[in-house]
Scaffold this motif. Structure first.
Motif, PDB file in Angstrom:
ATOM      1  N   ALA A 132      28.972  32.372  20.992  1.00 10.85           N
ATOM      2  CA  ALA A 132      28.549  32.830  22.317  1.00 10.85           C
ATOM      3  C   ALA A 132      29.516  32.308  23.373  1.00 10.85           C
ATOM      4  CB  ALA A 132      27.124  32.352  22.628  1.00 10.85           C
ATOM      5  N   SER A 133      29.635  33.067  24.435  1.00  9.04           N
ATOM      6  CA  SER A 133      30.502  32.670  25.558  1.00  9.04           C
ATOM      7  C   SER A 133      29.885  33.164  26.855  1.00  9.04           C
ATOM      8  CB  SER A 133      31.909  33.257  25.413  1.00  9.04           C
ATOM      9  OG  SER A 133      32.599  32.685  24.327  1.00  9.04           O
ATOM     10  N   THR A 134      30.227  32.494  27.937  1.00 11.97           N
ATOM     11  CA  THR A 134      29.770  32.913  29.264  1.00 11.97           C
ATOM     12  C   THR A 134      30.966  33.365  30.087  1.00 11.97           C
ATOM     13  OG1 THR A 134      29.980  30.680  30.196  1.00 11.97           O
ATOM     14  CG2 THR A 134      27.848  31.283  29.236  1.00 11.97           C
ATOM     15  N   VAL A 135      30.724  34.309  30.956  1.00  8.47           N
ATOM     16  CA  VAL A 135      31.734  34.770  31.910  1.00  8.47           C
ATOM     17  C   VAL A 135      31.067  34.768  33.278  1.00  8.47           C
ATOM     18  CG1 VAL A 135      33.303  36.616  32.604  1.00  8.47           C
ATOM     19  CG2 VAL A 135      32.827  36.245  30.173  1.00  8.47           C
ATOM     20  N   THR A 136      31.608  34.021  34.208  1.00 11.87           N
ATOM     21  CA  THR A 136      31.061  33.965  35.564  1.00 11.87           C
ATOM     22  C   THR A 136      32.094  34.514  36.548  1.00 11.87           C
ATOM     23  OG1 THR A 136      31.861  31.698  35.916  1.00 11.87           O
ATOM     24  CG2 THR A 136      29.642  31.950  35.032  1.00 11.87           C
ATOM     25  N   TYR A 137      31.595  35.157  37.586  1.00 14.62           N
ATOM     26  CA  TYR A 137      32.496  35.701  38.610  1.00 14.62           C
ATOM     27  C   TYR A 137      31.698  36.077  39.860  1.00 14.62           C
ATOM     28  CZ  TYR A 137      30.812  40.080  36.468  1.00 14.62           C
ATOM     29  OH  TYR A 137      30.030  41.079  35.944  1.00 14.62           O
ATOM     30  N   GLN A 138      32.429  36.420  40.892  1.00 11.03           N
ATOM     31  CA  GLN A 138      31.817  36.884  42.133  1.00 11.03           C
ATOM     32  C   GLN A 138      32.264  38.313  42.396  1.00 11.03           C
ATOM     33  OE1 GLN A 138      32.885  34.034  45.170  1.00 11.03           O
ATOM     34  NE2 GLN A 138      31.295  32.583  44.535  1.00 11.03           N
ATOM     35  N   LEU A 139      31.372  39.094  42.951  1.00  8.29           N
ATOM     36  CA  LEU A 139      31.655  40.503  43.188  1.00  8.29           C
ATOM     37  C   LEU A 139      30.997  40.924  44.501  1.00  8.29           C
ATOM     38  CD1 LEU A 139      32.952  43.012  41.817  1.00  8.29           C
ATOM     39  CD2 LEU A 139      30.693  43.521  40.886  1.00  8.29           C
ATOM     40  N   ARG A 140      31.781  41.557  45.353  1.00  8.71           N
ATOM     41  CA  ARG A 140      31.231  42.003  46.640  1.00  8.71           C
ATOM     42  C   ARG A 140      30.843  43.474  46.536  1.00  8.71           C
ATOM     43  NH1 ARG A 140      30.632  39.996  51.532  1.00  8.71           N
ATOM     44  NH2 ARG A 140      30.553  41.373  53.346  1.00  8.71           N
ATOM     45  N   LYS A 141      29.599  43.774  46.847  1.00  7.63           N
ATOM     46  CA  LYS A 141      29.121  45.153  46.852  1.00  7.63           C
ATOM     47  C   LYS A 141      27.975  45.280  47.837  1.00  7.63           C
ATOM     48  CE  LYS A 141      26.068  44.543  42.841  1.00  7.63           C
ATOM     49  NZ  LYS A 141      25.719  45.044  41.491  1.00  7.63           N
ATOM     50  N   THR A 142      27.760  46.478  48.334  1.00  9.59           N
ATOM     51  CA  THR A 142      26.754  46.767  49.378  1.00  9.59           C
ATOM     52  C   THR A 142      26.871  45.791  50.551  1.00  9.59           C
ATOM     53  OG1 THR A 142      25.011  45.397  48.367  1.00  9.59           O
ATOM     54  CG2 THR A 142      25.147  47.705  47.667  1.00  9.59           C
ATOM     55  N   GLY A 143      28.106  45.337  50.815  1.00  9.77           N
ATOM     56  CA  GLY A 143      28.341  44.454  51.954  1.00  9.77           C
ATOM     57  C   GLY A 143      27.935  43.010  51.734  1.00  9.77           C
ATOM     58  N   GLU A 144      27.554  42.657  50.509  1.00  8.76           N
ATOM     59  CA  GLU A 144      27.124  41.291  50.215  1.00  8.76           C
ATOM     60  C   GLU A 144      27.929  40.716  49.048  1.00  8.76           C
ATOM     61  OE1 GLU A 144      25.049  39.756  52.119  1.00  8.76           O
ATOM     62  OE2 GLU A 144      24.259  41.461  53.255  1.00  8.76           O
ATOM     63  N   ASP A 145      27.970  39.380  48.996  1.00  5.83           N
ATOM     64  CA  ASP A 145      28.644  38.693  47.891  1.00  5.83           C
ATOM     65  C   ASP A 145      27.628  38.380  46.791  1.00  5.83           C
ATOM     66  OD1 ASP A 145      31.226  38.605  49.048  1.00  5.83           O
ATOM     67  OD2 ASP A 145      30.609  36.932  50.323  1.00  5.83           O
ATOM     68  N   PHE A 146      27.859  38.931  45.614  1.00  6.38           N
ATOM     69  CA  PHE A 146      26.976  38.708  44.475  1.00  6.38           C
ATOM     70  C   PHE A 146      27.586  37.672  43.542  1.00  6.38           C
ATOM     71  CE2 PHE A 146      25.097  42.485  46.043  1.00  6.38           C
ATOM     72  CZ  PHE A 146      23.856  42.656  45.444  1.00  6.38           C
ATOM     73  N   SER A 147      26.730  36.839  42.979  1.00  2.00           N
ATOM     74  CA  SER A 147      27.146  35.893  41.940  1.00  2.00           C
ATOM     75  C   SER A 147      26.698  36.457  40.594  1.00  2.00           C
ATOM     76  CB  SER A 147      26.507  34.526  42.160  1.00  2.00           C
ATOM     77  OG  SER A 147      26.916  33.982  43.403  1.00  2.00           O
ATOM     78  N   TYR A 148      27.607  36.447  39.622  1.00  2.00           N
ATOM     79  CA  TYR A 148      27.329  37.037  38.305  1.00  2.00           C
ATOM     80  C   TYR A 148      27.550  36.028  37.190  1.00  2.00           C
ATOM     81  CZ  TYR A 148      27.026  42.055  39.484  1.00  2.00           C
ATOM     82  OH  TYR A 148      26.633  43.284  39.955  1.00  2.00           O
ATOM     83  N   VAL A 149      26.732  36.162  36.144  1.00  2.00           N
ATOM     84  CA  VAL A 149      26.985  35.455  34.891  1.00  2.00           C
ATOM     85  C   VAL A 149      26.612  36.397  33.743  1.00  2.00           C
ATOM     86  CG1 VAL A 149      24.694  34.369  34.936  1.00  2.00           C
ATOM     87  CG2 VAL A 149      26.480  33.448  33.448  1.00  2.00           C
ATOM     88  N   THR A 150      27.514  36.518  32.791  1.00  2.00           N
ATOM     89  CA  THR A 150      27.268  37.335  31.609  1.00  2.00           C
ATOM     90  C   THR A 150      27.380  36.444  30.385  1.00  2.00           C
ATOM     91  OG1 THR A 150      28.111  39.386  32.597  1.00  2.00           O
ATOM     92  CG2 THR A 150      28.092  39.259  30.201  1.00  2.00           C
ATOM     93  N   VAL A 151      26.387  36.516  29.529  1.00  2.00           N
ATOM     94  CA  VAL A 151      26.401  35.763  28.276  1.00  2.00           C
ATOM     95  C   VAL A 151      26.538  36.772  27.139  1.00  2.00           C
ATOM     96  CG1 VAL A 151      25.195  34.140  26.780  1.00  2.00           C
ATOM     97  CG2 VAL A 151      24.880  34.006  29.257  1.00  2.00           C
ATOM     98  N   VAL A 152      27.592  36.624  26.345  1.00  2.00           N
ATOM     99  CA  VAL A 152      27.794  37.480  25.179  1.00  2.00           C
ATOM    100  C   VAL A 152      27.579  36.608  23.947  1.00  2.00           C
ATOM    101  CG1 VAL A 152      29.336  39.025  23.932  1.00  2.00           C
ATOM    102  CG2 VAL A 152      29.480  38.869  26.428  1.00  2.00           C
ATOM    103  N   ALA A 153      26.657  37.006  23.102  1.00  2.00           N
ATOM    104  CA  ALA A 153      26.330  36.205  21.915  1.00  2.00           C
ATOM    105  C   ALA A 153      26.276  37.102  20.675  1.00  2.00           C
ATOM    106  CB  ALA A 153      24.994  35.498  22.101  1.00  2.00           C
TER     107      ALA A 153
END
Length: 247
Positions: A179-200
């Motif tokens: 398993a691994s995690t991928v974290t990033y930030q993404l701006r959409k709809t005028g706001e800053d979103f925080s993301y985390v994806t876990v692939v296992a």
């Protein structure tokens, strides 16, 4: 004169006999020997070709896939966990994705806006998806091998999300075989979103869990570390649900 005639006849007859015998003997022996030799050479050549030809290789049997079915994606994450990750979820039971083969792929998502009055609002979105792979004799690949290949693809897909910033990846221990995690930030709809994806991956099944959120009306977006901790907990439960579905 009468005596010489019989004698001359006998001499001519004796002279003719050896010639006939030689001619007959040569033609008979020559035909038999050449035929036998050619047949022997042909048989010997066939045997040599058979011994020189390598034995046909048999395709090795591949290990059968361990898991034959997938859990109900909308029930794979306990309701209590969903309540913690997505407060005020619009649909408590989740929204199932469309699939023509729920034995091979399924997913479910939840989203909701938690209104905190003057402190602003917090939006959260959770999605969990499953992909199951059978063993393929023709490809000489087991279900686990095929899932491992797809694990790499899903991880790469998360790492290359269009518009993502501050992308970071890390291995996650204690969740399936890998398993691994991928974290990033993404701006959409005028706001800053925080993301985390876990692939296992657990045996021949790949689970991709994505959790993100942002703040509205002046509220700050959630910390990536907080999202990651909660996402990892949900990913462990998602992996466990695969084993439970195949008991």
């Amino acid at each position: 004169m009468h005596r010489k005639a019989p004698r001359l006849a006998r001499i001519l007859a004796c002279a003719a006999v050896p010639v006939m015998l030689v001619v007959t003997g040569c033609s008979s022996d020559s035909g038999d020997k050449s035929g036998d030799t050619g047949a022997a050479q042909e048989k010997g050549g066939d045997k040599a070709a058979e011994s020189a030809a390598p034995p046909a290789e048999k395709t090795p049997d591949v290990e059968p896939a361990k898991f034959a079915k997938l859990p109900d994606a909308c029930r794979s994450v306990p309701a209590k966990t969903v309540g913690e990750l997505v407060p005020s979820a619009k649909v408590k039971g989740g929204t199932a994705g469309r699939s023509t083969d729920t034995m091979s792929r399924s997913n479910c998502s939840w989203n909701g806006l938690d209104d905190n009055g003057v402190e602003g609002s917090q939006y959260r979105w959770l999605d969990v998806s499953y992909l199951r792979y059978d063993s393929e004799q023709a490809l000489a690949a087991s279900g686990a091998q095929r899932a491992q290949d797809n694990f790499t693809k899903e991880l790469s897909k998360a790492q290359s999300t269009p518009g993502a910033k501050k992308v970071k990846s890390a291995a996650a221990k204690g969740i399936g075989e890998q398993a691994s995690t991928v974290t990033y930030q993404l701006r959409k709809t005028g706001e800053d979103f925080s993301y985390v994806t876990v692939v296992a991956r657990t045996e021949n099944v790949v689970i991709t869990l994505t959790y993100n959120g942002t703040g509205y009306a002046g509220a700050q977006p959630p910390a990536v570390a907080d999202l990651t901790e909660k996402a990892l907990g949900a990913a462990k439960e998602s992996v466990a649900s695969v084993k439970a579905a195949n008991k």
